[in-house]
Scaffold this motif. Structure first.
Motif, PDB file in Angstrom:
ATOM      1  N   THR A 107      75.410  84.880  65.612  1.00 45.00           N
ATOM      2  CA  THR A 107      74.894  83.946  66.770  1.00 45.00           C
ATOM      3  C   THR A 107      73.704  84.350  67.470  1.00 45.00           C
ATOM      4  O   THR A 107      73.840  85.407  68.122  1.00 45.00           O
ATOM      5  N   PRO A 108      72.566  83.839  67.009  1.00 40.22           N
ATOM      6  CA  PRO A 108      71.362  84.467  67.720  1.00 40.22           C
ATOM      7  C   PRO A 108      71.396  84.134  69.230  1.00 40.22           C
ATOM      8  O   PRO A 108      72.231  83.119  69.687  1.00 40.22           O
ATOM      9  N   PRO A 109      70.440  84.778  69.809  1.00 40.99           N
ATOM     10  CA  PRO A 109      70.528  84.660  71.170  1.00 40.99           C
ATOM     11  C   PRO A 109      69.870  83.405  71.890  1.00 40.99           C
ATOM     12  O   PRO A 109      70.227  83.071  73.143  1.00 40.99           O
ATOM     13  N   GLN A 139      78.051  78.929  68.564  1.00 41.73           N
ATOM     14  CA  GLN A 139      78.181  79.974  68.158  1.00 41.73           C
ATOM     15  C   GLN A 139      78.402  79.819  66.558  1.00 41.73           C
ATOM     16  O   GLN A 139      78.916  78.784  66.160  1.00 41.73           O
ATOM     17  N   GLY A 140      77.846  80.967  65.943  1.00 39.06           N
ATOM     18  CA  GLY A 140      78.021  80.695  64.446  1.00 39.06           C
ATOM     19  C   GLY A 140      79.372  80.845  63.999  1.00 39.06           C
ATOM     20  O   GLY A 140      79.459  81.976  63.130  1.00 39.06           O
ATOM     21  N   GLY A 160      77.357  78.295  72.439  1.00 40.45           N
ATOM     22  CA  GLY A 160      76.419  79.412  72.312  1.00 40.45           C
ATOM     23  C   GLY A 160      75.660  79.646  73.663  1.00 40.45           C
ATOM     24  O   GLY A 160      75.856  78.841  74.466  1.00 40.45           O
ATOM     25  N   PRO A 161      74.816  80.736  73.557  1.00 42.44           N
ATOM     26  CA  PRO A 161      74.018  81.172  74.751  1.00 42.44           C
ATOM     27  C   PRO A 161      73.302  79.961  75.235  1.00 42.44           C
ATOM     28  O   PRO A 161      72.953  80.140  76.686  1.00 42.44           O
ATOM     29  N   ASP A 193      67.480  88.299  65.619  1.00 44.77           N
ATOM     30  CA  ASP A 193      67.347  89.686  66.392  1.00 44.77           C
ATOM     31  C   ASP A 193      67.913  90.821  65.539  1.00 44.77           C
ATOM     32  O   ASP A 193      68.591  91.513  65.750  1.00 44.77           O
ATOM     33  N   GLY A 194      67.208  90.812  64.234  1.00 45.33           N
ATOM     34  CA  GLY A 194      67.592  92.141  63.325  1.00 45.33           C
ATOM     35  C   GLY A 194      67.602  91.800  62.014  1.00 45.33           C
ATOM     36  O   GLY A 194      67.528  90.390  61.552  1.00 45.33           O
TER      37      GLY A 194
END
Length: 468
Positions: A251-253, A258-259, A285-286, A329-330
Motif C-alpha cells: 500500500t503506497p503512502p 489498501q492493496g 488507504g492513507p 516507496d522502495g
C-alpha cells in the motif's frame, strides 16, 4: 508404493477407458513400436479434459463443428460419467500401449492435499492443512485520520432514489438489522438509505419484468439483494497457492485503497455487469475516505480500484479518476530474475523482498547467497537447472512456499534438507516431462508432512492390433 489393484468401481474398469485409449493410439502424435511403446498422459474432469490428440484440421473457410469432435466427446463422456458416479471431480492418468494392443492405464487419483496442475502433473502440494499464502493473511492497517467524504449524503441519496424508483419495495428496519447481524458489521448510513428505497429482491418484481432494468439504470449498477450482501474479505477471493504465493500486499503512502486481497471492512453490494464487484470500503488507504466505493476486479488477485468518494457520488454519476497510489516507496517486493527482467539475484535482493522468482536463464546457474538473511523472503520459485547449489535453499529460513524442479527436490530430499517451515510446495516441470517421476517426488514431499499421497491405480486390458 502407493499403488492399488483395480476395484469394481466403473472408473477403474478397462472398458471405461478403452475408447479414450483407442483415440490416443489411433489419433496420437506417433504409433507404438516393438521397441518403443506409446506413452501419453492426460487429464479428464467433469467439466473439461486435456488429451494429447492430433485432431483433424477443418476445411478452409469452415468453422469447427460439433461433429468434428463427436468421437472424442463420446469417448471422454464415458469416463466423465464414471467420475460422476464415483463422486470424483477429475483424474489424471498415464498410459503405456504396446504394438500388440496390450495397454495399461495408471490412474492418479487427486489427493486432497494437492491442487490441480497443468495437464496430468500435480499442482501445489498443501503441506499444512488450511494454510493460505501470506497476502491472504494480511489484515488492513489502521488509518485513524480517515473520514467520510464531504459528498456522502444519505438523505440526498434516499430522496434521489425515491424519485427515480417511486414504486420500489424498500427494506424494513428489522431487515436492515438482520443484515447487520448476519454480516457482523454495522451497515454504513448511505447503504441503509439505498436499501430503504429498494431491497432488490426478485419476488418484489414478479408482476413487473422491466423493474430490474429500471433499478439498474436508477442506481447505475447491478445491485445485490439485501440478503446477498457479503464481506469481501480474503477468504471470498480464493486463489491457488501457485499464484497466491507470487503476490505481495503493498500500500503506497499516496494510495486511496489498501492493496489487500480482501478486508473485513469491504462490504460488497453490487456488480458492474462484467463480474467486478462494487464494495463500500470502511478500511481505506492513507489518501482514501471511509465509505468510499471501490471495484474488486475479477481478473486480479490483490487490490481494488477507487470508483467514487461515496455511494452518493456513485449514484449521482460523480466518479473519480484516482487509480490507487503510484509511489511504492522502495524496491519491489516481488523480484523476477530471468533473461528479460532482473539480471541476477543481487539485483533483486533487498530487505523487503518477499518473492523471488527465477525463470528461464541462459548463463551460469545462480547462487542464492545474495538472498541469505532476507527477513521477509517467503516464496522461492526456480526454473529447473537455474540453481548452482540447491542445498542453499535450506538456509532460507523464512520460506513458506518453494517451487523447484524434480532434480533440485531430489537433492534436498536425499540430504534431508527440505525446509520444514513450508506451508506449500510445487514441483516445476518442463511441458513434456514424464509424470510418474514427478508424482514420486511429490509423494515423498507429502510424506514428510504426513499428508495424503497421490494414489496410483493400474488398469490393464487389450485394445487389439491397430486398425483391427
Amino acid at each position: 508404493m502407493d499403488d492399488r489393484t483395480s476395484s469394481s468401481t466403473s472408473v477403474h474398469d478397462f472398458s471405461t477407458w478403452e475408447p479414450v485409449l483407442r483415440l490416443l493410439r489411433d489419433s496420437g502424435t506417433r504409433e507404438p513400436t516393438a521397441s518403443r511403446p506409446l506413452r501419453v498422459a492426460g487429464r479428464i474432469g467433469r467439466h473439461g479434459w486435456s488429451l494429447p490428440l492430433r485432431r483433424r484440421t477443418t476445411p478452409p473457410g469452415r468453422a469447427a463443428q460439433v461433429e468434428d469432435m463427436r468421437e472424442e466427446t463420446e469417448a471422454v463422456e464415458r469416463v466423465r460419467h464414471a467420475l460422476a458416479d464415483a463422486g470424483v471431480d477429475d483424474i489424471s492418468f498415464t498410459t503405456r500401449m504396446e504394438t500388440t494392443g496390450e495397454a495399461a492405464v495408471r490412474l492418479l487419483a487427486r489427493s486432497p492435499a494437492v491442487e490441480s496442475g497443468l495437464g496430468a502433473h500435480p499442482g501445489a502440494l498443501l503441506l499444512v492443512e488450511g494454510a493460505v499464502a501470506e497476502p491472504w493473511r494480511r489484515l488492513p492497517d489502521p488509518v485513524p485520520a480517515a473520514v467520510p467524504a464531504p459528498s456522502a449524503d444519505p438523505a440526498l441519496l434516499e430522496r434521489t432514489l425515491r424519485e427515480r424508483l417511486p414504486d420500489a419495495v424498500g427494506a424494513t428496519e428489522a431487515e436492515l438489522a438482520h443484515a447487520q447481524e448476519r454480516l457482523g458489521v454495522p451497515l454504513p448510513e448511505e447503504l441503509k438509505a439505498l436499501y430503504r428505497v429498494t431491497r432488490s429482491r426478485w419476488e418484489d418484481w414478479a408482476d413487473d419484468p422491466d423493474a430490474p432494468q429500471r433499478e439498474c439504470v436508477a442506481v447505475g449498477f447491478d445491485l445485490f439483494p439485501l440478503d446477498d450482501l457479503y464481506i469481501a474479505d480474503a477468504a471470498s477471493r480464493p486463489c491457488p497457492w501457485r499464484f497466491a504465493a507470487m503476490e505481495a500486499v503493498v500500500t503506497p503512502p499516496d494510495a486511496a485503497v489498501q492493496g489487500l486481497v480482501g478486508s473485513p471492512g469491504w462490504i460488497a453490494f453490487g456488480d458492474n455487469g462484467g463480474g467486478d464487484r462494487l464494495a463500500i470500503d470502511l478500511t481505506p488507504g492513507p489518501r482514501g475516505h471511509v465509505g468510499q466505493i471501490i471495484m474488486i476486479g475479477h481478473e486480479e488477485n490483490v487490490g481494488a480500484c477507487p470508483v467514487a468518494d461515496s455511494l452518493t457520488d456513485l449514484v449521482m454519476g460523480r466518479l473519480n479518476e484516482r487509480r490507487g497510489g503510484s509511489n511504492t516507496d522502495g524496491p519491489p517486493a516481488v523480484g523476477h530474475v530471468n533473461i528479460r527482467s532482473l539480471p541476477g539475484i543481487e539485483a533483486a535482493a533487498h530487505p523487503g523482498l518477499e518473492v523471488l522468482s527465477i525463470g528461464v536463464w541462459d548463463s551460469e546457474p545462480l547462487s542464492l547467497a545474495p538472498a541469505m538473511g532476507l527477513p521477509r523472503l517467503r516464496t522461492l520459485t526456480a526454473y529447473p537447472g537455474t540453481l548452482a547449489d540447491p542445498l542453499e535453499i535450506a538456509r532460507l529460513t523464512a520460506l513458506e512456499y518453494l517451487e523447484i524442479g524434480p532434480a533440485e527436490w531430489r537433492v534436498l530430499l536425499d540430504a534431508g534438507a527440505v525446509p520444514r517451515g513450508l506451508s506449500a510446495a510445487a514441483v516445476t516441470v518442463h511441458g513434456s516431462e514424464d509424470v510418474l517421476p514427478v508424482v514420486s517426488v511429490a509423494n515423498e514431499i507429502l510424506a514428510l508432512w504426513d499428508r495424503p499421497r497421490i494414489i496410483q491405480t493400474v488398469v490393464r486390458g487389450d485394445l487389439g492390433p491397430r486398425g483391427g
